[in-house]
Design a protein around this motif. Structure first.
Motif, short mmCIF file in Angstrom:
data_model
loop_
_atom_site.label_atom_id
_atom_site.label_comp_id
_atom_site.label_asym_id
_atom_site.label_seq_id
_atom_site.Cartn_x
_atom_site.Cartn_y
_atom_site.Cartn_z
N LYS A 74 13.64 20.56 -8.65
CA LYS A 74 14.04 19.85 -9.86
C LYS A 74 14.23 18.35 -9.64
O LYS A 74 14.67 17.64 -10.54
CB LYS A 74 15.32 20.45 -10.46
N THR A 75 13.90 17.86 -8.42
CA THR A 75 13.92 16.41 -8.16
C THR A 75 12.51 15.88 -8.33
O THR A 75 11.59 16.30 -7.62
CB THR A 75 14.43 16.10 -6.75
N GLN A 76 12.32 14.96 -9.26
CA GLN A 76 10.98 14.45 -9.54
C GLN A 76 10.52 13.50 -8.44
O GLN A 76 11.29 12.68 -7.95
CB GLN A 76 10.94 13.72 -10.89
N SER A 77 9.26 13.61 -8.05
CA SER A 77 8.69 12.73 -7.03
C SER A 77 8.52 11.32 -7.58
O SER A 77 7.95 11.12 -8.66
CB SER A 77 7.33 13.27 -6.58
N GLY A 78 9.02 10.34 -6.82
CA GLY A 78 8.86 8.95 -7.23
C GLY A 78 7.41 8.51 -7.27
O GLY A 78 7.03 7.65 -8.07
N LEU A 79 6.58 9.11 -6.39
CA LEU A 79 5.15 8.77 -6.38
C LEU A 79 4.48 9.22 -7.68
O LEU A 79 3.79 8.44 -8.34
CB LEU A 79 4.46 9.42 -5.19
N VAL A 80 4.69 10.47 -8.04
CA VAL A 80 4.08 11.01 -9.25
C VAL A 80 4.57 10.26 -10.48
O VAL A 80 3.79 9.89 -11.37
CB VAL A 80 4.40 12.52 -9.38
N HIS A 81 5.88 9.99 -10.53
CA HIS A 81 6.46 9.28 -11.68
C HIS A 81 5.92 7.86 -11.79
O HIS A 81 5.55 7.42 -12.89
CB HIS A 81 7.99 9.25 -11.53
N PHE A 84 0.86 -1.19 0.00
CA PHE A 84 0.00 0.00 0.00
C PHE A 84 0.90 1.24 0.00
O PHE A 84 1.74 1.40 0.89
CB PHE A 84 -0.91 0.03 1.23
N ILE A 85 0.72 2.10 -1.00
CA ILE A 85 1.52 3.31 -1.13
C ILE A 85 0.61 4.52 -0.99
O ILE A 85 -0.38 4.64 -1.71
CB ILE A 85 2.24 3.36 -2.50
N THR A 86 0.92 5.41 -0.05
CA THR A 86 0.09 6.58 0.18
C THR A 86 0.94 7.85 0.14
O THR A 86 2.12 7.83 0.50
CB THR A 86 -0.63 6.51 1.55
N GLY A 87 0.33 8.94 -0.31
CA GLY A 87 1.07 10.19 -0.34
C GLY A 87 0.20 11.34 -0.82
O GLY A 87 -0.90 11.14 -1.33
N ASP A 88 0.72 12.53 -0.66
CA ASP A 88 0.03 13.75 -1.06
C ASP A 88 0.94 14.54 -2.00
O ASP A 88 1.89 15.19 -1.55
CB ASP A 88 -0.30 14.59 0.18
N PRO A 89 0.67 14.50 -3.31
CA PRO A 89 1.55 15.18 -4.28
C PRO A 89 1.61 16.70 -4.11
O PRO A 89 2.48 17.34 -4.69
CB PRO A 89 0.90 14.82 -5.63
N THR A 90 0.72 17.27 -3.29
CA THR A 90 0.77 18.72 -3.07
C THR A 90 1.72 19.09 -1.93
O THR A 90 1.91 20.27 -1.65
CB THR A 90 -0.64 19.28 -2.74
N GLN A 91 2.31 18.07 -1.27
CA GLN A 91 3.21 18.34 -0.14
C GLN A 91 4.57 17.68 -0.36
O GLN A 91 5.06 16.94 0.49
CB GLN A 91 2.59 17.87 1.17
N ILE A 92 5.16 17.93 -1.51
CA ILE A 92 6.46 17.36 -1.84
C ILE A 92 7.57 18.22 -1.21
O ILE A 92 7.62 19.43 -1.40
CB ILE A 92 6.65 17.29 -3.37
N ASP A 93 8.46 17.57 -0.43
CA ASP A 93 9.53 18.27 0.27
C ASP A 93 10.90 17.98 -0.34
O ASP A 93 11.93 18.26 0.28
CB ASP A 93 9.55 17.87 1.75
N LEU A 94 10.93 17.41 -1.53
CA LEU A 94 12.19 17.09 -2.18
C LEU A 94 12.86 18.38 -2.69
O LEU A 94 12.20 19.40 -2.88
CB LEU A 94 11.94 16.16 -3.36
N PRO A 95 14.18 18.32 -2.91
CA PRO A 95 14.86 19.49 -3.48
C PRO A 95 14.25 19.86 -4.84
O PRO A 95 13.68 19.01 -5.54
CB PRO A 95 16.31 19.01 -3.65
#
Length: 329
Positions: free
Chosen positions: A280-287, A267-278
């Protein structure tokens, strides 16, 4: 004796059975009925039969056993929600009736062994999410804070383990550090990672007792680990929960997804509106969602502000931010 007359009477006679529910608490009864019985009118419209009250009894008369079963399920849910601290009874009734529209009643609850109550969805999207959790081996769920994405995943994981269908629960989160390295935090590994995974423990302790969670952890049935510690492992006969997945990189997400072993659920959960990555780093969840969405064996669910079940102000805050982001686009 007029045989034809009595045959006609018997042929047209329908046995109508009464089903009643007794609500001993008068305050709860008043909440169930609503102001001027407004809630009962909503239930009548949904069931297509009249709902009667007499003293502490609420009843219907119907020849259809499916109607009586649905009535029982609706009333049990409403009463449970009110006992659980629900304040706005009309919102509760509307929520319960909405979840009845598309998903069968037997598929929209989670009964965790040892828990004092069933866990019901509060919205239609949550009902469909539970259905995915129970029918798919891998489920992605995105949604706003308070939409139930993590809580329902944890509940289903506990159900599977405590009913002996899976051997263990593995919970993990990417550690996105904010100026303080994990290695310099005090304590052993579990104490270091505990602040990051505290929300998942809180969810567990809202479903079963803290003592149960402690015993499961001490027995190794509940395991917590930073995402980096997943590398090289094959996780068999387990429920693996990745929370805050929006903060994984593409490489981390690929690594995590390929840890899945035999007879496991992920089960993978997340909120794409709260990305804390540096930047220009693409979110693994979105990808991962963008490249895996065509795989039928994987479930995908998007929860919205309408699914937020925390304080009503949280729902308004989430909607305000959604509206602001649309203006920025």
């Amino acid at each position: 004796m007029n045989v034809e007359k009595w045959t006609a009477i018997l042929y047209n006679y329908t046995i109508v059975s009464e089903y009643k529910i007794i609500v001993p608490d008068n305050d709860v009864l008043a909440c169930v009925c609503g102001i001027n019985d407004s809630n009962l009118q909503l239930i009548e419209e949904s069931l297509g039969v009249s709902v009667y009250t007499r003293g502490n009894e609420i009843s219907i008369e119907s020849e259809n056993p499916e109607i009586t079963q649905k009535f029982q399920f609706i009333m049990d849910r409403i009463i449970d929600e009110i006992y659980d601290g629900g304040k706005n009874s009309e919102d509760i009734v509307v929520s319960v009736l909405n979840t009845q529209k598309k998903v069968n009643a037997d598929e929209i609850s989670i009964l965790v062994p040892g828990s004092v109550k069933k866990i019901y969805p509060r919205t239609q999207n949550q009902a469909e999410y539970i259905n995915l959790l129970q029918t798919k081996d891998m489920v992605f769920c995105t949604g706003s804070a308070g939409s139930g994405k993590t809580f329902l995943a944890v509940a289903e994981a506990l159900r599977l383990v405590l009913s002996h269908k899976k051997n263990k629960i593995i919970i993990t989160r990417p550690v996105v550090e904010a100026g303080e390295s994990l290695g310099f935090l005090p304590g052993d590994l579990e104490q270091k990672i505990d602040p990051y995974l505290r929300p998942l423990r809180d969810a567990m302790e809202a479903i079963v007792t803290p003592e149960t969670v402690r015993k499961l952890s001490e027995a190794g049935i509940i395991e917590v680990a930073p995402l980096a510690y997943m590398r090289g492992r094959t996780l068999n006969n387990a429920v693996i929960i990745l929370d805050e997945a929006q903060n994984t990189t593409c490489t981390q997400m690929k690594m995590f997804l390929t840890r899945m072993g035999d007879n496991s659920k992920v089960f993978i959960t997340g909120d794409p509106t709260q990305i804390d990555l540096p930047k220009k780093t693409q979110s693994g969840l979105v990808h991962s969602i963008s490249i895996l969405y065509k795989i039928e064996d994987i479930g995908f669910m998007e929860l919205t502000a309408d699914d937020v079940v925390r304080n009503h102000l949280v729902k308004k805050i989430v909607r305000a931010y959604e509206h602001e982001s649309e203006k920025c686009e």
